[in-house]
Enzyme design. Structure first.
Site, PDB file in Angstrom:
ATOM      1  N   CYS A 116       0.341   6.655  25.142  1.00 33.70           N
ATOM      2  CA  CYS A 116      -0.474   7.295  24.307  1.00 33.70           C
ATOM      3  C   CYS A 116      -1.516   7.615  24.439  1.00 33.70           C
ATOM      4  CB  CYS A 116      -0.936   6.372  22.467  1.00 33.70           C
ATOM      5  SG  CYS A 116       0.451   5.243  22.244  1.00 33.70           S
ATOM      6  N   HIS A 257      -5.442  10.552  17.221  1.00 32.66           N
ATOM      7  CA  HIS A 257      -4.059   9.448  17.265  1.00 32.66           C
ATOM      8  C   HIS A 257      -4.037   8.355  16.441  1.00 32.66           C
ATOM      9  CE1 HIS A 257      -1.254   7.117  19.106  1.00 32.66           C
ATOM     10  NE2 HIS A 257      -1.758   6.164  19.600  1.00 32.66           N
ATOM     11  N   ASN A 287       3.438   5.728  14.754  1.00 36.58           N
ATOM     12  CA  ASN A 287       2.876   5.982  16.022  1.00 36.58           C
ATOM     13  C   ASN A 287       4.166   6.413  16.397  1.00 36.58           C
ATOM     14  OD1 ASN A 287       2.056   5.756  18.061  1.00 36.58           O
ATOM     15  ND2 ASN A 287       0.966   4.379  18.196  1.00 36.58           N
TER      16      ASN A 287
HETATM   17  O1  UT7 Z   1      -0.832   3.249  20.304  1.00 34.77           O
HETATM   18  C1  UT7 Z   1      -1.420   2.506  21.575  1.00 34.77           C
HETATM   19  C2  UT7 Z   1      -2.196   1.733  21.068  1.00 34.77           C
HETATM   20  N1  UT7 Z   1      -2.304   0.638  19.819  1.00 34.77           N
HETATM   21  C3  UT7 Z   1      -2.961  -0.115  18.922  1.00 34.77           C
HETATM   22  O2  UT7 Z   1      -3.546   0.937  18.830  1.00 34.77           O
HETATM   23  C4  UT7 Z   1      -2.610  -0.511  17.880  1.00 34.77           C
HETATM   24  C5  UT7 Z   1      -3.708  -1.564  17.917  1.00 34.77           C
HETATM   25  N2  UT7 Z   1      -3.684  -2.779  17.183  1.00 34.77           N
HETATM   26  C6  UT7 Z   1      -3.071  -2.538  15.719  1.00 34.77           C
HETATM   27  O3  UT7 Z   1      -3.535  -1.871  14.971  1.00 34.77           O
HETATM   28  C7  UT7 Z   1      -3.780  -3.349  15.052  1.00 34.77           C
HETATM   29  O4  UT7 Z   1      -3.684  -5.338  15.410  1.00 34.77           O
HETATM   30  C8  UT7 Z   1      -1.704  -4.027  14.440  1.00 34.77           C
HETATM   31  C9  UT7 Z   1      -1.690  -3.503  13.410  1.00 34.77           C
HETATM   32  C10 UT7 Z   1      -1.276  -4.295  15.689  1.00 34.77           C
HETATM   33  C11 UT7 Z   1      -1.997  -5.934  14.194  1.00 34.77           C
HETATM   34  O5  UT7 Z   1      -3.086  -5.656  12.884  1.00 34.77           O
HETATM   35  P1  UT7 Z   1      -3.783  -7.098  12.891  1.00 34.77           P
HETATM   36  O6  UT7 Z   1      -5.161  -7.022  11.740  1.00 34.77           O
HETATM   37  O7  UT7 Z   1      -4.901  -7.269  14.429  1.00 34.77           O
HETATM   38  O8  UT7 Z   1      -3.274  -8.313  12.710  1.00 34.77           O
HETATM   39  P2  UT7 Z   1      -3.019  -9.934  13.100  1.00 34.77           P
HETATM   40  O9  UT7 Z   1      -2.735  -9.309  14.851  1.00 34.77           O
HETATM   41  O10 UT7 Z   1      -4.878 -10.338  14.090  1.00 34.77           O
HETATM   42  O11 UT7 Z   1      -1.976 -10.821  12.878  1.00 34.77           O
HETATM   43  C12 UT7 Z   1      -3.020 -11.494  11.313  1.00 34.77           C
HETATM   44  C13 UT7 Z   1      -2.142 -12.115  11.408  1.00 34.77           C
HETATM   45  C14 UT7 Z   1      -1.495 -13.108  11.876  1.00 34.77           C
HETATM   46  O12 UT7 Z   1      -0.914 -13.969  11.040  1.00 34.77           O
HETATM   47  P3  UT7 Z   1      -1.692 -15.714  11.108  1.00 34.77           P
HETATM   48  O13 UT7 Z   1      -1.617 -15.644  12.642  1.00 34.77           O
HETATM   49  O14 UT7 Z   1      -3.060 -14.762  10.976  1.00 34.77           O
HETATM   50  O15 UT7 Z   1      -1.290 -16.936  10.342  1.00 34.77           O
HETATM   51  C15 UT7 Z   1      -0.070 -12.253  12.132  1.00 34.77           C
HETATM   52  O16 UT7 Z   1       1.089 -12.957  13.041  1.00 34.77           O
HETATM   53  O17 UT7 Z   1      -0.604 -11.086  10.186  1.00 34.77           O
HETATM   54  C16 UT7 Z   1       0.481 -11.890  11.008  1.00 34.77           C
HETATM   55  N3  UT7 Z   1       0.835 -10.490  11.384  1.00 34.77           N
HETATM   56  C17 UT7 Z   1       2.027  -9.983  10.006  1.00 34.77           C
HETATM   57  N4  UT7 Z   1       2.220 -10.215   8.638  1.00 34.77           N
HETATM   58  C18 UT7 Z   1       2.943  -9.472   7.876  1.00 34.77           C
HETATM   59  C19 UT7 Z   1       1.225  -9.297  11.963  1.00 34.77           C
HETATM   60  N5  UT7 Z   1       2.344  -8.342  11.720  1.00 34.77           N
HETATM   61  C20 UT7 Z   1       2.811  -8.761  10.594  1.00 34.77           C
HETATM   62  C21 UT7 Z   1       3.806  -8.004   9.872  1.00 34.77           C
HETATM   63  N6  UT7 Z   1       3.737  -8.522   8.173  1.00 34.77           N
HETATM   64  N7  UT7 Z   1       3.841  -7.057  10.078  1.00 34.77           N
END
Ligand code: UT7
Length: 333
Positions: A116, A257, A287
């Protein structure tokens, strides 16, 4: 002798027609518009759906438009760099394919992959060629067909990415009030464990097993990347402000970004910048990896004024991250 700097003298972009909405994604995986909007801030993303089309099919129209806008004949271009993580083929370079498609015949070209951060690294590299005094017109394309490596059965990654291309022309200037001024670039290979594509490279070439295991798609541990991105992007953006005595008043724009609206907001908070000075279009395009920065500059071009102080900041797989400070080189046309 006056110092030669590299100035962006034109910008263009290409967006595929197909709009993939959160509603459609909610029919593919267990997610919702509410989750995606609250946690990431994306509503729609563009997808290049036509079979047989790749990254160069977005890069080429962006470059064609750039040449038209800057009144440049293809023969005048000295160098074309394509920043991408989704090249048309492992080889040859997509830069060469784009050049061929738009009739650029007298330039040399190569691809650059810093995930990225590819476009930001590309701006740095392209600037050096211009600053050397030897190259007068350098085209930098940031293009990615992220849908080609996105697993639409994985809810943790499939809402995040979109396809697009952006291109800029870089030319020499001796105007102290224009051009690329400074950059801070970093990478840390340890971060690769949190964000990578498992198969398709030399460690694990494509096989029936890798395809069955869905290893040709993006693998991301979201939270680890999120934490690293907030800290690293904010650090380099603030460091750049301090290095050049820039304040929230004298800085015209932050171009971050576009990976997550919450990351962007956290970086802007650390810089004490009001939201009106931050370019954000993640809601529309998601993204697009190498295309996020040029897509922002392209959309905001009518508002940019000569001499505007602009900081670009990125974070991506590798890990790679950095900031770049430039002064915008022209008024709205
Ligand atoms: O560009 C390259 C660099 N990349 C980035 O900068 C991305 C950085 N990361 C992020 O933006 C975030 O971590 C994400 C958007 C990928 C995920 O958001 P988060 O707030 O960190 O969520 P999480 O991974 O901690 O997941 C929280 C919950 C989980 O459920 P439980 O375990 O709490 O029951 C996930 O399974 O949200 C769940 N989850 C979803 N639920 C509904 C993960 N994806 C989804 C989804 N819809 N699409």
């Amino acid at each position: 002798m006056e110092k030669i700097r590299a100035a962006i003298t034109g910008i263009a972009a290409f967006l595929p027609d197909y709009i993939l909405t959160n509603e459609e994604i909610s029919r593919m995986v267990d997610t919702s518009d509410e989750w995606i909007m609250t946690r990431v801030g994306i509503k729609t993303r563009r997808i290049l759906r036509e079979p047989g089309k790749g990254t160069s099919d977005m890069g080429a129209p962006a470059v064609e438009e750039l040449l038209r806008k800057t009144n440049t004949h293809p023969d005048e271009v000295d160098l074309i760099i394509c920043s991408t993580v989704t090249p048309d083929h492992p080889f040859p370079a997509t830069a060469n394919i784009i050049a061929d498609k738009v009739g650029i015949k007298k330039a040399f070209g190569f691809d650059l992959n810093a995930a990225c951060s590819s476009f930001l690294y590309g701006l740095s590299v392209a600037s050096k060629f211009v600053e050397s005094g030897r190259y007068k017109k350098v085209v930098l394309v940031g293009a990615d067909k992220m849908s080609s490596i996105t697993d639409y059965t994985d809810r943790t990654t499939c809402p995040l990415f979109g396809d697009a291309a952006g291109a800029v022309m870089l030319e020499p200037t001796t105007d102290p009030n224009a051009g690329v001024i400074d950059e801070i670039l970093h990478s840390d290979g340890y971060g690769r464990v949190h964000l990578h594509q498992k198969a398709g490279g030399s460690v694990k070439p494509a096989s029936h097993q890798t395809v069955e295991a869905r290893e040709h798609f993006i693998y991301q541990e979201g939270q680890a990347v999120f934490k690293a991105a907030v800290a690293a992007m904010a650090d380099v953006a603030v460091e750049m402000m301090h290095r050049h005595q820039l304040t929230p008043e004298t800085l015209a724009w932050l171009v971050p970004h576009q990976a997550n609206n919450r990351i962007i907001e956290a970086v802007a908070r650390r810089m004490e910048l009001p939201r009106e000075k931050v370019m954000i279009n993640i809601e529309k395009y998601g993204n697009t990896t190498s295309a996020t920065l040029p897509l922002c500059l392209w959309e905001w071009e009518p508002k940019l004024k000569k001499g505007d102080n602009i900081i670009l900041a990125t974070f991506g797989a590798g890990f790679t991250w950095g900031s770049l400070y430039l002064k915008w080189a022209y008024d709205p046309k």
